[in-house]
Design a protein around this motif. Structure first.
Motif, mmCIF file in Angstrom:
data_model
loop_
_atom_site.group_PDB
_atom_site.id
_atom_site.type_symbol
_atom_site.label_atom_id
_atom_site.label_comp_id
_atom_site.label_asym_id
_atom_site.label_seq_id
_atom_site.Cartn_x
_atom_site.Cartn_y
_atom_site.Cartn_z
ATOM 1 N N GLU A 37 0.832 -1.046 0.133
ATOM 2 C CA GLU A 37 -0.010 0.084 -0.095
ATOM 3 C C GLU A 37 1.020 1.289 0.084
ATOM 4 O OE1 GLU A 37 -3.823 1.529 -0.412
ATOM 5 O OE2 GLU A 37 -3.239 -0.206 -0.673
ATOM 6 N N VAL A 38 1.990 1.178 0.723
ATOM 7 C CA VAL A 38 2.928 2.437 0.640
ATOM 8 C C VAL A 38 3.388 2.669 -0.797
ATOM 9 C CG1 VAL A 38 5.136 3.272 1.486
ATOM 10 C CG2 VAL A 38 3.832 2.126 3.033
ATOM 11 N N ALA A 39 4.025 1.509 -1.392
ATOM 12 C CA ALA A 39 4.265 1.739 -2.843
ATOM 13 C C ALA A 39 3.026 2.035 -3.821
ATOM 14 C CB ALA A 39 4.782 0.382 -3.433
ATOM 15 N N TYR A 40 1.787 1.671 -3.551
ATOM 16 C CA TYR A 40 0.768 2.177 -4.261
ATOM 17 C C TYR A 40 0.498 3.550 -3.887
ATOM 18 C CZ TYR A 40 -3.881 2.125 -6.316
ATOM 19 O OH TYR A 40 -5.320 2.469 -6.837
ATOM 20 N N GLU A 41 0.409 4.079 -2.704
ATOM 21 C CA GLU A 41 0.118 5.332 -2.475
ATOM 22 C C GLU A 41 1.196 6.355 -3.061
ATOM 23 O OE1 GLU A 41 -2.958 6.090 -1.999
ATOM 24 O OE2 GLU A 41 -3.793 4.256 -1.275
ATOM 25 N N ALA A 42 2.322 5.957 -2.770
ATOM 26 C CA ALA A 42 3.679 6.810 -3.202
ATOM 27 C C ALA A 42 3.526 6.881 -4.770
ATOM 28 C CB ALA A 42 4.945 6.144 -2.930
ATOM 29 N N ALA A 43 3.140 5.862 -5.491
ATOM 30 C CA ALA A 43 2.986 6.086 -6.850
ATOM 31 C C ALA A 43 2.014 7.148 -7.386
ATOM 32 C CB ALA A 43 2.523 4.778 -7.759
ATOM 33 N N ASP A 44 0.744 7.082 -6.338
ATOM 34 C CA ASP A 44 -0.301 8.064 -6.717
ATOM 35 C C ASP A 44 0.107 9.507 -6.461
ATOM 36 O OD1 ASP A 44 -2.317 6.204 -7.590
ATOM 37 O OD2 ASP A 44 -3.171 6.371 -5.520
ATOM 38 N N ILE A 45 0.811 9.865 -5.389
ATOM 39 C CA ILE A 45 1.523 11.009 -5.136
ATOM 40 C C ILE A 45 2.312 11.552 -5.997
ATOM 41 C CG2 ILE A 45 3.149 12.228 -3.530
ATOM 42 C CD1 ILE A 45 1.888 10.537 -1.108
ATOM 43 N N VAL A 46 3.276 10.721 -6.750
ATOM 44 C CA VAL A 46 4.258 11.001 -7.823
ATOM 45 C C VAL A 46 3.523 11.264 -9.132
ATOM 46 C CG1 VAL A 46 6.062 10.045 -9.456
ATOM 47 C CG2 VAL A 46 6.267 9.718 -6.908
ATOM 48 N N TYR A 47 2.575 10.594 -9.457
ATOM 49 C CA TYR A 47 1.694 10.892 -10.779
ATOM 50 C C TYR A 47 1.057 12.281 -10.386
ATOM 51 C CZ TYR A 47 -2.274 11.098 -13.433
ATOM 52 O OH TYR A 47 -3.589 11.508 -14.310
ATOM 53 N N HIS A 48 0.330 12.468 -9.492
ATOM 54 C CA HIS A 48 -0.382 13.703 -9.023
ATOM 55 C C HIS A 48 0.623 14.918 -9.148
ATOM 56 C CE1 HIS A 48 -3.794 11.155 -8.355
ATOM 57 N NE2 HIS A 48 -4.484 12.197 -8.934
ATOM 58 N N LEU A 49 1.947 14.624 -8.565
ATOM 59 C CA LEU A 49 2.845 15.534 -8.684
ATOM 60 C C LEU A 49 3.318 16.122 -10.004
ATOM 61 C CD1 LEU A 49 5.029 17.223 -6.928
ATOM 62 C CD2 LEU A 49 6.424 15.402 -6.949
ATOM 63 N N LEU A 50 3.428 14.909 -10.641
ATOM 64 C CA LEU A 50 3.805 15.402 -12.230
ATOM 65 C C LEU A 50 2.976 16.118 -12.812
ATOM 66 C CD1 LEU A 50 5.574 11.989 -13.235
ATOM 67 C CD2 LEU A 50 6.700 13.867 -12.467
ATOM 68 N N VAL A 51 1.492 15.752 -12.751
ATOM 69 C CA VAL A 51 0.447 16.485 -13.138
ATOM 70 C C VAL A 51 0.492 17.958 -12.886
ATOM 71 C CG1 VAL A 51 -2.202 16.884 -13.285
ATOM 72 C CG2 VAL A 51 -1.097 14.502 -13.565
ATOM 73 N N LEU A 52 0.712 18.291 -11.583
ATOM 74 C CA LEU A 52 1.148 19.537 -11.181
ATOM 75 C C LEU A 52 2.111 20.402 -11.754
ATOM 76 C CD1 LEU A 52 -0.010 21.693 -9.091
ATOM 77 C CD2 LEU A 52 1.561 20.711 -7.354
ATOM 78 N N LEU A 53 3.218 19.466 -12.000
ATOM 79 C CA LEU A 53 4.420 20.194 -12.545
ATOM 80 C C LEU A 53 3.866 20.432 -13.902
ATOM 81 C CD1 LEU A 53 7.349 18.195 -11.659
ATOM 82 C CD2 LEU A 53 6.776 20.200 -10.624
ATOM 83 N N SER A 54 3.167 19.770 -14.615
ATOM 84 C CA SER A 54 2.738 20.019 -15.902
ATOM 85 C C SER A 54 1.873 21.281 -16.013
ATOM 86 C CB SER A 54 2.021 18.900 -16.624
ATOM 87 O OG SER A 54 1.536 19.066 -18.081
#
Length: 94
Positions: A60-77
């Motif tokens: 679950e840590v890996a899953y949620e960390a991936a969600d954070i990275v994805y949404h962070l990349l969207v924010l950067l864009s």
């Protein structure tokens, strides 16, 4: 890992430009709340990550960390930034 992030960011940038109707990523760029939708998701996913870590749930840590990275990349864009901006900041902190 770098290649994976680059590929993911390229997909995010493509969705930002083409806005396919069936794309979750595109929906974040067109959401009525604007960037607040992504900011809310980052907050939500961060809370879920903290809870998963507290429970010592590696998957679950890996899953949620991936969600954070994805949404962070969207924010950067959304902010017209890219991975190089993030990398430069991380390098400056070494």
């Amino acid at each position: 890992m770098d290649e994976t992030l680059e590929e993911l960011f390229a997909v995010i940038e493509d969705r930002k430009e083409t806005l396919p109707e069936d794309s979750y990523t595109a929906s974040l760029f067109t959401h009525e709340k604007g960037e607040n939708a992504v900011l809310e998701k980052l907050g939500e996913e961060t809370t879920e990550l903290v809870l998963a870590a507290k429970d010592d749930d590696r998957d679950e840590v890996a899953y949620e960390a991936a969600d954070i990275v994805y949404h962070l990349l969207v924010l950067l864009s959304m902010k017209d930034m890219d991975l190089e901006d993030l990398e430069a900041e991380l390098e400056a902190r070494r």
